[in-house]
Enzyme design. Structure first.
Site, PDB file in Angstrom:
ATOM      1  N   HIS A  51      40.293  31.654  35.961  1.00 27.97           N
ATOM      2  CA  HIS A  51      39.049  31.462  36.520  1.00 27.97           C
ATOM      3  C   HIS A  51      38.832  30.239  34.497  1.00 27.97           C
ATOM      4  O   HIS A  51      37.394  30.623  34.791  1.00 27.97           O
ATOM      5  CB  HIS A  51      37.919  32.744  36.410  1.00 27.97           C
ATOM      6  CG  HIS A  51      38.401  32.861  38.001  1.00 27.97           C
ATOM      7  ND1 HIS A  51      38.147  32.550  39.437  1.00 27.97           N
ATOM      8  CD2 HIS A  51      39.055  33.912  39.175  1.00 27.97           C
ATOM      9  CE1 HIS A  51      38.811  32.640  39.967  1.00 27.97           C
ATOM     10  NE2 HIS A  51      38.520  33.828  40.397  1.00 27.97           N
ATOM     11  N   GLU A 153      43.076  40.981  47.566  1.00 30.02           N
ATOM     12  CA  GLU A 153      41.746  40.500  47.753  1.00 30.02           C
ATOM     13  C   GLU A 153      41.221  39.506  48.617  1.00 30.02           C
ATOM     14  O   GLU A 153      40.292  39.291  49.018  1.00 30.02           O
ATOM     15  CB  GLU A 153      41.726  39.336  46.556  1.00 30.02           C
ATOM     16  CG  GLU A 153      42.119  38.519  46.127  1.00 30.02           C
ATOM     17  CD  GLU A 153      41.947  38.174  44.909  1.00 30.02           C
ATOM     18  OE1 GLU A 153      40.787  38.308  43.963  1.00 30.02           O
ATOM     19  OE2 GLU A 153      43.212  37.398  44.156  1.00 30.02           O
ATOM     20  N   ASP A 179      36.427  38.792  45.906  1.00 28.27           N
ATOM     21  CA  ASP A 179      36.916  38.722  46.619  1.00 28.27           C
ATOM     22  C   ASP A 179      37.115  38.783  47.666  1.00 28.27           C
ATOM     23  O   ASP A 179      36.949  38.593  49.052  1.00 28.27           O
ATOM     24  CB  ASP A 179      38.091  37.801  46.346  1.00 28.27           C
ATOM     25  CG  ASP A 179      37.476  36.632  45.329  1.00 28.27           C
ATOM     26  OD1 ASP A 179      36.441  36.210  44.863  1.00 28.27           O
ATOM     27  OD2 ASP A 179      38.885  35.886  45.132  1.00 28.27           O
TER      28      ASP A 179
END
Length: 263
Positions: A51, A153, A179
């Site tokens: 990310h 997730e 998530d």
């Protein structure tokens, strides 16, 4: 605190022993934040390639900084494939955190890519292998140090959570709660609450004898106390950016209080 912590060589051993350890995500692709957290005594940092704009070069530098300041450098890889895992372990990562592991087969593949003996990791004389100085012991020592953490997730992962947790060579599970909550929300039909899902994951990990890690925004929150009550000892707090925001917010509040006109 001392900057000469146990660092990467002891991280896997301490994680498996469920020693209390604190870490954070690193979003800024530079060395200085990692150095500062090492100086302050953080046990580990997770360089977030998934990310944040990390490159092979910036990851290499930050992993060296982590080693220099006695904190374990983990990489949350952007692509769950053999080459990505090989490159960060060769650069000296103490381990990998792999996102969206939703089947036992995927977990087995990740473990294989991270291991020499019994696995498929390619051999190389780089920082991860002490530049060839280990000789015949390199494969054994590297496998003993490389930590494999799989993120749970996805709704689909709950269907195989016992099988995933039981995969040999998988060291720990990370709760990707944001998530996972989104995945549950996007699922058609009845689903557990995020709290129930987390407790189900932790129970499966406990049955398999695997530690669990998670991130919170504050160690003083009810969330942190709940997770600690579930037995989680490898706790992460926010990120380097999040910690900067918290410090800036506190400084601004203190400034405004100081400058408030006397009544």
């Amino acid at each position: 605190m001392s900057s000469t912590g146990p660092g990467s060589r002891a991280f896997r051993e301490r994680l498996l022993a469920r020693e209390p350890m604190i870490g954070t995500f690193m979003k800024v692709p530079a060395t200085q934040n990692t150095e500062i957290l090492g100086l302050e005594g953080f046990d580990f940092v997770v360089l977030d390639e998934e990310h944040a704009p990390w490159t092979r070069g910036t990851l290499d530098s930050a992993l060296l900084a982590a080693r220099a300041y006695g904190t374990a450098g983990i990489v949350r890889i952007a692509r769950p494939d053999a080459n990505s895992i090989l490159s960060v372990l060769d650069d000296g990562a103490a381990g990998i955190m792999v996102p969206h592991v939703d089947t036992a087969q995927k977990a087995r593949e990740v473990v294989s890519w991270a291991r020499y003996l019994g696995g498929t990791r390619g051999s190389g004389a780089s920082r991860g292998g002490e530049y060839g100085t280990r000789g015949a012991d390199n494969y054994r020592l590297s496998d003993a140090a490389a930590t494999v953490i799989c993120m749970i997730e996805d709704r689909r992962a709950l269907d195989e959570i016992d099988e995933i947790a039981a995969v040999d060579g998988l060291d720990a599970i990370f709760l990707g709660r944001a998530d996972l909550a989104l995945s549950l929300r996007n699922t058609v039909g009845p689903v557990p609450s995020i709290e129930d899902a987390v407790e189900r994951i932790v129970a499966a990990a406990n049955r398999a004898g695997k530690p669990v890690s998670a991130v919170v925004q504050s160690m003083q929150s009810d969330e942190a106390r709940w997770l600690r009550g579930l037995g989680i000892t490898a706790m992460m707090v926010a990120s380097d950016i999040g910690l900067l925001r918290q410090a800036a917010r506190n400084a601004l509040h203190a400034f405004n209080t100081l400058m408030k006109p006397s009544e």
